[in-house]
Each structure stands twice: as structure tokens, then as C-alpha cells.
Scaffold this active site. Structure first.
Site, short mmCIF file in Angstrom:
data_model
loop_
_atom_site.label_atom_id
_atom_site.label_comp_id
_atom_site.label_asym_id
_atom_site.label_seq_id
_atom_site.Cartn_x
_atom_site.Cartn_y
_atom_site.Cartn_z
N GLU A 327 9.57 -6.24 -4.31
CA GLU A 327 9.80 -5.91 -2.91
C GLU A 327 8.47 -5.64 -2.21
OE1 GLU A 327 14.11 -3.62 -2.95
OE2 GLU A 327 12.30 -2.44 -3.34
N CYS A 328 8.22 -6.31 -1.11
CA CYS A 328 7.09 -6.07 -0.23
C CYS A 328 5.76 -6.08 -1.00
CB CYS A 328 7.30 -4.76 0.55
SG CYS A 328 6.30 -4.66 2.05
N GLY A 329 5.21 -4.92 -1.36
CA GLY A 329 4.00 -4.91 -2.16
C GLY A 329 4.18 -5.65 -3.47
#
Length: 450
Positions: A327-329
Site C-alpha cells: 500500500e502506498c509506500g
């Protein structure tokens, strides 16, 4: 997945108080943290909560209270989900302190999801923080306006911030119709360190909470009395049938990967997963059946991630079919790397490169459905979550996506969940449903049995 529709009604009680603000930046975060610290200093077991999807404020709550702060977000979790989160965190606590989000009535396109909405749902007394610098009795019009905007609101008192002097406080008291439970003076200690995604994380802070100011400036006995007036609540717990497998899921947890909803970790554990925490910056990839890479600040630790022993091991595990969810990072780390003044080479699992931008690229809630492609994303699973990032991914032309969003930006034009083999990376910070959790457990079990 079927659910027992009869469920079970559970009645529980916890003294609780909500701290709201008239707007963002009014001081509610610092006052909330100071109040948590002051109550803990009195020997109380304080359970912290944060309204909305934020990761950073809860990290400070957790540091102060010594108990994991939980998000109360009706948009991602639904009303029953909010009640369940309150219940899940309240065991063994003496009081719940709940920090609001933005202004008291600010929700998603309406009052829905706002601090006022959640306070009513939880039947919790609410204290409104009002900054009064350059203001006198006009404060009463503000307080009355917030109270009367919704006559059914649970607003029970105000805390006045940035009070100039004792004389100023006396003027502010004149004509008050709503209880004033705090007069916080202007003070340089009421400052919090920040960076591009907001405040620094709780375990990075270099300042102590202003406990002495809160104790001197707030009527803590009155606040405790208000919290104790909150009535019992009833929640309906559904009994879901889910896999009874036992699997090991690796969870990246370090300064680069530190954004996780406690709800998601709880869902995985309740569904049969043993969570194995490790740091991709310095640890080898543990012996696990699936991998969860949360969001955080990989861009601040790009060099260590490039040199970390897990980098090549994760790429090899992906090629071997290990279920991996980022997720994201975590999404950024799964791409070829981070480009900028210098290029950092990361796992190279997903076909694209990442870059940082000078302003945020997406901010808001996400909704959509999985469209297939991997064992983690069989077609038709509802996706709900939140996006907030300053990065963007430049995908290769042949990139494939496993999630189509009806709300939110995703990686590109509403497409999220870039995938290769059984590895999926998305910008959406998801709120795990039971169905999605079961899917992760099954994928991990299939890997374990191969």
C-alpha cells in the site's frame, strides 16, 4: 463468506470524551495529546482513538498512552464498524479519549463522517476547541453557533485556546452560556513538528506533551465527570464463517513502513495469521506465507532500502509466487525504484518507476472493486480506503491493474492495484473487510501448501 444474521448483541460501557475543533489548526491535536498525558499521569488507563483515516496522530496517541490508538472512520468501516472499533480497544481501559478531525461538522461532502457525527453515534460528550487570540465575547457566538447548528449535537463544553492573559480569560467568561472547561494560554510549547504528510510520527518526536499547562488550565475533574456521563452502548457482532487456516504473514514495520490500521492487523490475526514483523531496511525476508508492505516514508530511507538485504529476496519471492500486498509506500518499494536527483533501485517487482512531487497528488477516500488477476484480488471484492501521497508512479505501458476505483485516483485514472504474479501494489490504504481478509488468508495457505 456467509454471516450469521442473528449475530450477538453486546452491551458495554466506557467513560469517553471527544475533542473537536472549529477548524483544522485550532490546537485540538496538541490539547488532545496533553489531556491524554495528564490523565495517564493521574494513574488512569487511557485508550486513545482518532476520528478519520489518519495514521500520524494515532502514532502520538500510542506513544503517550502505551495503548494502540484506533481509527474511528464511518466512511471506511460503517457505523457498526466504528462501534466495534470502540469496543475492541476499550477492554481494560478507564477512559477513552477521542480526537476529532478537521472542523466539528466537516465530513465527506456533508456532516456524514464528521466529528459531530461520530460523537452522536458513540453518545459521547464533546468538547470544542476554539482559538481566541484577538477575540473577546464573540467567542460565545461561535460556541452557540456550533451548539445550535445541530440541536442534537453532544457538544457539552468548550476549551479556549491561545488565551492572552488572566484578564483576557475573565473577559471570555463574561456571558458564557456553554461550560468553559479550559483556558489554554499562548505558549511556545504548543508546537508540533511536521513534514510533507503532516506531523512527524510519534516515535520520532523530540518534544514532550505540555502536561503541566493542561493540568493548570483545564478543569480535569469536570472533564472526567462529563466522560463518565456517557451511557452504555450496544453493538451487534456478526459471526462470520472464515477459513480456519494457520499461516504466517510478514509485515514490514520500521520508519519507512509505519502506516497500518490496527483494524487490518487485528482482522488478519483473528482470521488465523501469525504476524511476523521485520524491517526491509536491515532485516532479511522472514520465512512467511504472504507479505504485507504498508505505507510510510520510504522516500526518507531510500538508500537503506536500496542496500537492505530484503530487497532482492522480495523480488525473488515475487518471482516464485509469494502473495505480496503493498500500500502506498509499499507500492513505491515494489517498483523499479525512486527517481529524482539520484535514482534509488528498489525491488523492481512492479513495472514502473516512482517520483516525489512538491505537492500532494491525491487526498481523499477511495472506493471500488477488484477485477481479478491474482489470488489476492479475485473479481468482485469491494475496496474501501483512503489516499494521501506526494508521490506518483510512472507505469510501463504493459502494466496490469487489479482494482478499478469509482472514487479516488489510484495509480492512474482510477486504476489501482498494479500486479505481477501474485504481487499487488496500490495507492489505496485499504480498510480490510472480512471477505478481503479471508482472501489473503487463503492465498497464504495455498502458498504454504504448494
Amino acid at each position: 463468506m456467509k454471516e450469521n444474521q442473528e449475530g450477538e448483541n453486546i452491551r458495554f460501557s466506557i467513560p469517553r470524551i471527544v475533542i473537536a475543533g472549529i477548524q483544522s489548526g485550532c490546537g485540538k491535536t496538541t490539547i488532545t495529546r496533553g489531556l491524554m498525558a495528564a490523565l495517564k499521569k493521574r494513574g488512569l488507563v487511557v485508550q486513545p482513538y482518532k476520528i478519520g483515516p489518519d495514521f500520524i496522530d494515532p502514532s502520538h496517541h500510542t506513544r503517550i498512552c502505551g495503548r494502540v490508538s484506533r481509527n474511528l472512520d464511518v466512511i471506511m468501516a460503517g457505523e457498526e464498524g466504528v462501534l466495534e472499533s470502540l469496543y475492541a480497544g476499550s477492554a481494560g481501559a478507564d477512559i477513552a479519549v477521542i480526537e476529532g478531525v478537521m472542523g466539528m461538522y466537516d465530513g465527506m461532502d456533508s456532516v456524514f463522517g464528521s466529528t459531530a457525527h461520530i460523537a452522536k453515534l458513540l453518545k459521547a460528550p464533546l468538547l470544542l476547541v476554539i482559538p481566541v487570540h484577538g477575540m473577546a465575547t464573540s467567542v460565545h457566538a461561535i460556541a452557540s453557533g456550533f451548539k445550535n447548528y445541530d440541536p442534537d449535537s453532544t457538544l457539552a463544553g468548550v476549551i479556549l485556546n491561545k488565551v492572552g492573559s488572566r484578564r483576557h480569560a475573565d473577559i471570555l467568561k463574561t456571558g458564557a452560556k456553554i461550560p468553559q472547561l479550559g483556558f489554554i494560554p499562548k505558549d511556545s510549547r504548543f508546537h508540533t513538528e511536521s513534514r510533507h504528510l503532516g506531523l512527524v510520527m510519534g516515535d520520532e518526536t523530540t518534544t514532550d506533551e505540555p502536561v503541566d499547562i493542561i493540568e493548570e488550565s483545564c478543569d480535569i475533574p469536570a472533564i472526567l465527570s462529563l466522560a463518565s456521563s456517557a451511557p452504555p452502548l450496544t453493538i451487534r457482532m456478526q459471526h462470520a464463517e472464515h477459513p480456519s487456516y494457520r499461516v504466517k504473514i510478514g509485515v514490514a514495520r520500521d520508519p519507512a513502513f509505519c502506516f497500518y490500521y490496527q483494524h487490518n492487523l487485528d482482522m488478519l490475526k483473528k482470521s488465523g495469521a501469525a504476524l511476523i514483523y521485520f524491517s526491509p531496511m536491515q532485516d532479511h525476508l522472514p520465512d512467511v506465507d504472504a507479505l504485507y508492505l504498508g505505507g510510510g516514508y520510504p522516500e526518507l530511507h531510500a538508500d537503506m532500502l536500496e542496500k537492505g538485504p530484503a530487497r532482492d529476496e522480495i523480488r525473488a519471492a515475487c518471482d516464485d509466487g509469494l502473495p505480496i500486498y503493498g500500500e502506498c509506500g509499499g507500492l513505491l518499494y515494489l517498483t523499479n525504484g525512486l527517481s529524482g536527483e539520484r535514482t534509488y533501485h528498489w525491488t523492481g517487482v512492479l513495472p514502473g518507476t516512482s517520483e516525489m512531487a512538491p505537492r500532494f497528488q491525491a487526498l481523499g477516500y477511495s472506493e471500488g472493486q477488484t477485477t481479478g488477476g491474482t489470488s489476492l484480488t479475485p473479481k468482485g471484492i469491494d475496496v474501501r480506503g483512503h489516499e494521501f501521497h506526494y508521490s506518483f508512479v510512472i507505469p510501463d505501458r504493459d502494466a496490469s491493474y487489479a482494482i478499478h476505483l469509482t472514487r479516488g485516483k489510484g495509480i492512474m485514472n482510477g486504476y489501482d492495484g498494479m500486479y505481477v504474479h501474485d504481487t499487488v501494489g496500490c495507492y489505496t490504504h485499504g480498510w480490510f473487510s472480512q471477505r478481503f481478509t479471508d482472501t489473503i488468508i487463503r492465498a497464504a495457505h495455498s502458498w504454504k501448501r504448494r
